[in-house]
Enzyme design. Sequence first.
Site, PDB file in Angstrom:
ATOM      1  N   THR A 200     -44.108  28.620  65.172  1.00  0.00           N
ATOM      2  CA  THR A 200     -44.595  28.007  63.918  1.00  0.00           C
ATOM      3  C   THR A 200     -43.938  26.659  63.649  1.00  0.00           C
ATOM      4  O   THR A 200     -42.803  26.423  64.040  1.00  0.00           O
ATOM      5  CB  THR A 200     -44.310  28.920  62.705  1.00  0.00           C
ATOM      6  OG1 THR A 200     -44.813  30.207  62.955  1.00  0.00           O
ATOM      7  CG2 THR A 200     -44.866  28.391  61.409  1.00  0.00           C
ATOM      8  N   ARG A 228     -54.332  40.069  63.375  1.00  0.00           N
ATOM      9  CA  ARG A 228     -53.026  40.107  62.685  1.00  0.00           C
ATOM     10  C   ARG A 228     -52.782  38.753  61.999  1.00  0.00           C
ATOM     11  O   ARG A 228     -52.953  37.697  62.590  1.00  0.00           O
ATOM     12  CB  ARG A 228     -51.918  40.391  63.688  1.00  0.00           C
ATOM     13  CG  ARG A 228     -50.495  40.354  63.116  1.00  0.00           C
ATOM     14  CD  ARG A 228     -49.815  39.019  63.297  1.00  0.00           C
ATOM     15  NE  ARG A 228     -48.412  39.018  62.899  1.00  0.00           N
ATOM     16  CZ  ARG A 228     -47.698  37.918  62.752  1.00  0.00           C
ATOM     17  NH1 ARG A 228     -48.218  36.738  62.946  1.00  0.00           N
ATOM     18  NH2 ARG A 228     -46.432  37.992  62.399  1.00  0.00           N
ATOM     19  N   GLY A 230     -49.932  36.524  59.848  1.00  0.00           N
ATOM     20  CA  GLY A 230     -48.517  36.446  59.492  1.00  0.00           C
ATOM     21  C   GLY A 230     -48.316  35.839  58.115  1.00  0.00           C
ATOM     22  O   GLY A 230     -49.199  35.879  57.260  1.00  0.00           O
ATOM     23  N   ASP A 231     -47.148  35.273  57.919  1.00  0.00           N
ATOM     24  CA  ASP A 231     -46.797  34.691  56.621  1.00  0.00           C
ATOM     25  C   ASP A 231     -47.348  33.280  56.440  1.00  0.00           C
ATOM     26  O   ASP A 231     -47.562  32.834  55.304  1.00  0.00           O
ATOM     27  CB  ASP A 231     -45.269  34.660  56.456  1.00  0.00           C
ATOM     28  CG  ASP A 231     -44.569  33.920  57.599  1.00  0.00           C
ATOM     29  OD1 ASP A 231     -45.095  33.925  58.733  1.00  0.00           O
ATOM     30  OD2 ASP A 231     -43.506  33.332  57.356  1.00  0.00           O
ATOM     31  N   THR A 251     -40.361  29.805  59.196  1.00  0.00           N
ATOM     32  CA  THR A 251     -40.780  30.164  60.539  1.00  0.00           C
ATOM     33  C   THR A 251     -40.065  31.475  60.878  1.00  0.00           C
ATOM     34  O   THR A 251     -39.113  31.853  60.203  1.00  0.00           O
ATOM     35  CB  THR A 251     -40.384  29.080  61.574  1.00  0.00           C
ATOM     36  OG1 THR A 251     -38.957  28.940  61.582  1.00  0.00           O
ATOM     37  CG2 THR A 251     -40.999  27.731  61.250  1.00  0.00           C
ATOM     38  N   GLY A 252     -40.530  32.146  61.924  1.00  0.00           N
ATOM     39  CA  GLY A 252     -39.891  33.406  62.298  1.00  0.00           C
ATOM     40  C   GLY A 252     -40.762  34.598  61.949  1.00  0.00           C
ATOM     41  O   GLY A 252     -41.972  34.442  61.724  1.00  0.00           O
TER      42      GLY A 252
END
Length: 350
Positions: A200, A228, A230-231, A251-252
């Site tokens: 990201t 899926r 993510g954030d 990120t992560g």
Amino acid sequence: MKRRDFIKKSALAGAGLSILPGIDGLQQEALAATRPKHPVVISSGNGLEAVKKAMSMIKGGSDTLDAVIAGVNIVEDDPDDLTVGYGGLPNEDGVVELDSSVMHGPTHNAGAVASIRNIKNPSKVAKLVMERTDHVLIVGEGALRFARAHGFKEEDLLTDKTRKIWLKWKENLNSKDDWLPGPEDEYSQLLEQYREVYGTINCCAVDTNGDLSGVTTTSGLSFKIPGRVGDSPIIGAGLFVDNEVGAAGSTGRGEANLKNLCSFLVVEFMRMGKSPEEACIQTCQRIADNTKMAMLLDDNGRPNFNVKFYAVNKKGQFGAAAIYEGGNFCVADAKGARHEDIAYLFKRKK
Ligand code: GLY
């Protein structure tokens, strides 16, 4: 208020034309003292070219949102960044699906796309969701159709390199299926490096008016289950901007962030008076405190994953922090563009 009037009013605010009419000279001076003397742009460690580009655009008079999007477009276009845009690692079917969000401080407006396929620059589509719809988030097939309607060109985002890494993953997934592993080669090493990578880029900026914006864009978790999300495209999780306070992004591991709405939390910690770095550290602590499932904990009872936060406040102070030590972030300010070490909550176990 009618929708079109609202759009007109927002455009005025965006141009900075509605701020505090009638304040006297002394108040103007006091206000100016709280504004950055120079623009500041920050990003994750993969964004050195992004912060340079955004800074040069802000200095040239661009809006902070246009600037940070143009910055991350460089990384979205780069086939060598395997976690963002074109050349990002695909889902388990070998198809690249991208997530992105943008947020504009002066209008407190936001847009996002999730699981969009075949479009290299999801951040540009996210901005159009913000500007040309009454929605915040459009996903999947709907996002692709929306991008097509706006003239975006469809292209295969899988490169030869990411196809070969994916194939290596697929062939080594299960010893009982009919896919036989090929010989050890450079892609075997790349697979180990990128097996469970979230990657990201986040980029946030403040200009000398104290106006803030941010963008986050990603190909998400490598080899994810199709669909899926993510954030990164979730406002409050992967990105949040409050023009009175600051901007933050991450990120992560997105799942940890989604359960704690962390970018919103970073901004709220800054609102309470914490420095950007301390706000990021406290947010890492919140994730650590709320991580309770055994499968997500190491032998010390700490998260067995990493998340990183990046923040800049309205005064131009900036900082970043990760759950675990190591790595860096990028900043461009009056001293130029550079990498700086990221602060951290926990040292790595020896
Ligand atoms: N932070 C990126 C993701 O989890 O998709």
